[in-house]
Scaffold this motif. Structure first.
Motif, PDB file in Angstrom:
ATOM      1  N   ARG A   1       0.808  -1.222   0.000  1.00  0.00           N
ATOM      2  CA  ARG A   1       0.000   0.000   0.000  1.00  0.00           C
ATOM      3  C   ARG A   1       0.841   1.271   0.000  1.00  0.00           C
ATOM      4  N   GLN A   2       2.145   1.166   0.252  1.00  0.00           N
ATOM      5  CA  GLN A   2       2.958   2.375   0.374  1.00  0.00           C
ATOM      6  C   GLN A   2       2.961   3.211  -0.902  1.00  0.00           C
ATOM      7  N   HIS A   3       2.890   2.558  -2.054  1.00  0.00           N
ATOM      8  CA  HIS A   3       3.008   3.332  -3.294  1.00  0.00           C
ATOM      9  C   HIS A   3       1.763   4.172  -3.595  1.00  0.00           C
ATOM     10  N   VAL A   4       0.642   3.893  -2.919  1.00  0.00           N
ATOM     11  CA  VAL A   4      -0.545   4.732  -3.124  1.00  0.00           C
ATOM     12  C   VAL A   4      -0.776   5.706  -1.969  1.00  0.00           C
ATOM     13  N   THR A   5       0.165   5.795  -1.029  1.00  0.00           N
ATOM     14  CA  THR A   5      -0.034   6.747   0.072  1.00  0.00           C
ATOM     15  C   THR A   5      -0.025   8.200  -0.410  1.00  0.00           C
ATOM     16  N   PRO A   6       0.761   8.580  -1.427  1.00  0.00           N
ATOM     17  CA  PRO A   6       0.613   9.953  -1.927  1.00  0.00           C
ATOM     18  C   PRO A   6      -0.767  10.214  -2.529  1.00  0.00           C
ATOM     19  N   PHE A   7      -1.337   9.220  -3.183  1.00  0.00           N
ATOM     20  CA  PHE A   7      -2.696   9.332  -3.708  1.00  0.00           C
ATOM     21  C   PHE A   7      -3.699   9.448  -2.564  1.00  0.00           C
ATOM     22  N   ALA A   8      -3.532   8.639  -1.523  1.00  0.00           N
ATOM     23  CA  ALA A   8      -4.406   8.732  -0.355  1.00  0.00           C
ATOM     24  C   ALA A   8      -4.297  10.103   0.297  1.00  0.00           C
ATOM     25  N   ASP A   9      -3.083  10.613   0.378  1.00  0.00           N
ATOM     26  CA  ASP A   9      -2.877  11.942   0.960  1.00  0.00           C
ATOM     27  C   ASP A   9      -3.547  13.021   0.112  1.00  0.00           C
ATOM     28  N   LEU A  10      -3.481  12.887  -1.210  1.00  0.00           N
ATOM     29  CA  LEU A  10      -4.155  13.852  -2.085  1.00  0.00           C
ATOM     30  C   LEU A  10      -5.662  13.838  -1.839  1.00  0.00           C
ATOM     31  N   LEU A  11      -6.235  12.654  -1.706  1.00  0.00           N
ATOM     32  CA  LEU A  11      -7.660  12.561  -1.400  1.00  0.00           C
ATOM     33  C   LEU A  11      -7.981  13.266  -0.085  1.00  0.00           C
ATOM     34  N   ALA A  12      -7.136  13.060   0.922  1.00  0.00           N
ATOM     35  CA  ALA A  12      -7.354  13.712   2.214  1.00  0.00           C
ATOM     36  C   ALA A  12      -7.262  15.223   2.072  1.00  0.00           C
ATOM     37  N   ARG A  13      -6.327  15.699   1.251  1.00  0.00           N
ATOM     38  CA  ARG A  13      -6.187  17.142   1.041  1.00  0.00           C
ATOM     39  C   ARG A  13      -7.338  17.714   0.231  1.00  0.00           C
ATOM     40  N   ARG A  14      -8.093  16.858  -0.419  1.00  0.00           N
ATOM     41  CA  ARG A  14      -9.286  17.307  -1.142  1.00  0.00           C
ATOM     42  C   ARG A  14     -10.543  17.184  -0.291  1.00  0.00           C
ATOM     43  N   GLY A  15     -10.368  16.856   0.994  1.00  0.00           N
ATOM     44  CA  GLY A  15     -11.492  16.877   1.911  1.00  0.00           C
ATOM     45  C   GLY A  15     -12.126  15.540   2.233  1.00  0.00           C
ATOM     46  N   PHE A  16     -11.531  14.449   1.754  1.00  0.00           N
ATOM     47  CA  PHE A  16     -12.077  13.125   2.029  1.00  0.00           C
ATOM     48  C   PHE A  16     -11.413  12.499   3.251  1.00  0.00           C
ATOM     49  N   ALA A  17     -12.170  11.711   3.985  1.00  0.00           N
ATOM     50  CA  ALA A  17     -11.584  10.749   4.919  1.00  0.00           C
ATOM     51  C   ALA A  17     -11.170   9.535   4.080  1.00  0.00           C
ATOM     52  N   VAL A  18     -10.018   8.954   4.392  1.00  0.00           N
ATOM     53  CA  VAL A  18      -9.459   7.911   3.528  1.00  0.00           C
ATOM     54  C   VAL A  18      -9.059   6.693   4.353  1.00  0.00           C
ATOM     55  N   ALA A  19      -9.407   5.515   3.821  1.00  0.00           N
ATOM     56  CA  ALA A  19      -8.979   4.242   4.400  1.00  0.00           C
ATOM     57  C   ALA A  19      -8.176   3.498   3.334  1.00  0.00           C
ATOM     58  N   ASN A  20      -6.884   3.330   3.574  1.00  0.00           N
ATOM     59  CA  ASN A  20      -5.982   2.661   2.632  1.00  0.00           C
ATOM     60  C   ASN A  20      -5.767   1.229   3.129  1.00  0.00           C
ATOM     61  N   VAL A  21      -6.342   0.266   2.416  1.00  0.00           N
ATOM     62  CA  VAL A  21      -6.419  -1.120   2.890  1.00  0.00           C
ATOM     63  C   VAL A  21      -5.229  -1.945   2.401  1.00  0.00           C
ATOM     64  N   GLU A  22      -4.608  -2.645   3.328  1.00  0.00           N
ATOM     65  CA  GLU A  22      -3.615  -3.657   2.949  1.00  0.00           C
ATOM     66  C   GLU A  22      -4.255  -5.026   2.992  1.00  0.00           C
TER      67      GLU A  22
END
Length: 294
Positions: free
Chosen positions: A70-91
């Motif tokens: 999941r580490q390679h999509v953490t920047p994508f998850a962070d972008l979603l959070a910066r756009r106002g979403f709560a994010v759950a990144n599942v392993e």
């Protein structure tokens, strides 16, 4: 002469993987295995603390193979959070590191553990998110996934139409606003015909023609239609990792089943810009998620 398509793919991959991993705000376990965890990212926008935010569940790709976590999509998850979403990144548990018969690289996926984990994570998510992200609005949950994760996102939204003897089957549709699948491996038969990711779909089901035939109805999104869940597929027209034909076949299968699936085809885009915060294609993905979540 260098192949321009291969050069494009390499450049896009280098950009997508150039971002440093972003640490989550919280991590919770949904099982005892080290891979049975979910990382949570709190919304970071101007709405103010305590404002309810839609929850986006992210399922990463990597051909269901062990080296890709999941580490390679953490920047994508962070972008979603910066756009106002709560994010759950599942392993979830992925393939073992040993080569599979004559295939190159590690085995793709584990049967049934990969599916056990995605089902368990989604079932545990309401309680985990309520504890880790109190502002997450579970009534506005959207699942997204990239590549192999796109397959898992479509599968997670189709558990209520699994065969009756499936351990993962739900008695009713999951409470989702929808699914945004990004270059998903969404039709296993077409993917195998095209040799997607070195035959990863067949490996996921156990390898060999018999497991592929008997297990495909339990795993292949193209065999799990209609779902009744709002679904959009985003796909780059120049994708050589998971070619557009795979997504197009899934959309066609949905239409034959009486369901409309949105398909957004992006010109001059390959596989990796869909999860690259620096790419314009990623902004399109955020907009597709927003259309469902808000």
């Amino acid at each position: 002469m260098p192949d321009p398509a291969v050069e494009r793919d390499a450049a896009e991959a280098a950009s997508a993987f150039s971002h440093p991993p972003v640490a989550p705000d919280a991590t919770a376990a949904y099982g005892a295995h080290p891979d049975q965890v979910v990382d949570f990212y709190a919304p970071r926008d101007a709405s103010g603390p305590g404002t309810p935010a839609p929850l986006v569940v992210v399922l990463h790709g990597g051909a269901w193979r062990a080296p890709y976590d999941r580490q390679h999509v953490t920047p994508f998850a962070d972008l979603l959070a910066r756009r106002g979403f709560a994010v759950a990144n599942v392993e979830y548990r992925r393939g073992r590191s040993l080569p599979h018969q004559n295939a190159e690289g590690p085995v793709a996926g584990r049967w049934p553990e990969t599916f056990d984990d995605v089902a368990a994570a989604l079932d545990a998510l309401p309680a985990l998110a309520a504890a880790a992200l109190p502002t997450a609005d579970l009534r506005r949950t959207v699942i997204t996934g990239h590549s192999a994760g796109g397959q898992l996102a479509l599968w997670a939204a189709a558990r209520h139409v699994l065969p009756a003897d499936a351990a993962w089957r739900l008695p009713e549709p999951p409470a989702l606003r929808g699914v945004v699948a990004l270059a998903p491996i969404a039709d296993f038969t077409v993917a195998e015909d095209l040799g997607v990711c070195g035959g990863a779909s067949a490996q996921l089901l156990g390898g060999g023609p018999e497991p592929f035939a008997t297990r495909r109805p339990y795993a292949d999104p193209a065999a799990l239609l209609p779902t009744g869940i709002a679904t959009t597929v985003v796909q780059g027209r120049e994708d050589i990792v998971v070619p557009p034909r795979v997504a197009e076949s899934y959309v066609e299968a949905a239409a034959k089943a009486g369901e409309t699936v949105g398909l957004t085809l992006l010109d001059d885009i390959g596989h990796f810009p869909l999860i690259d915060p620096a790419a314009d294609a990623c902004a399109v993905v955020i907009e597709e998620i927003s259309q469902l979540a808000w």
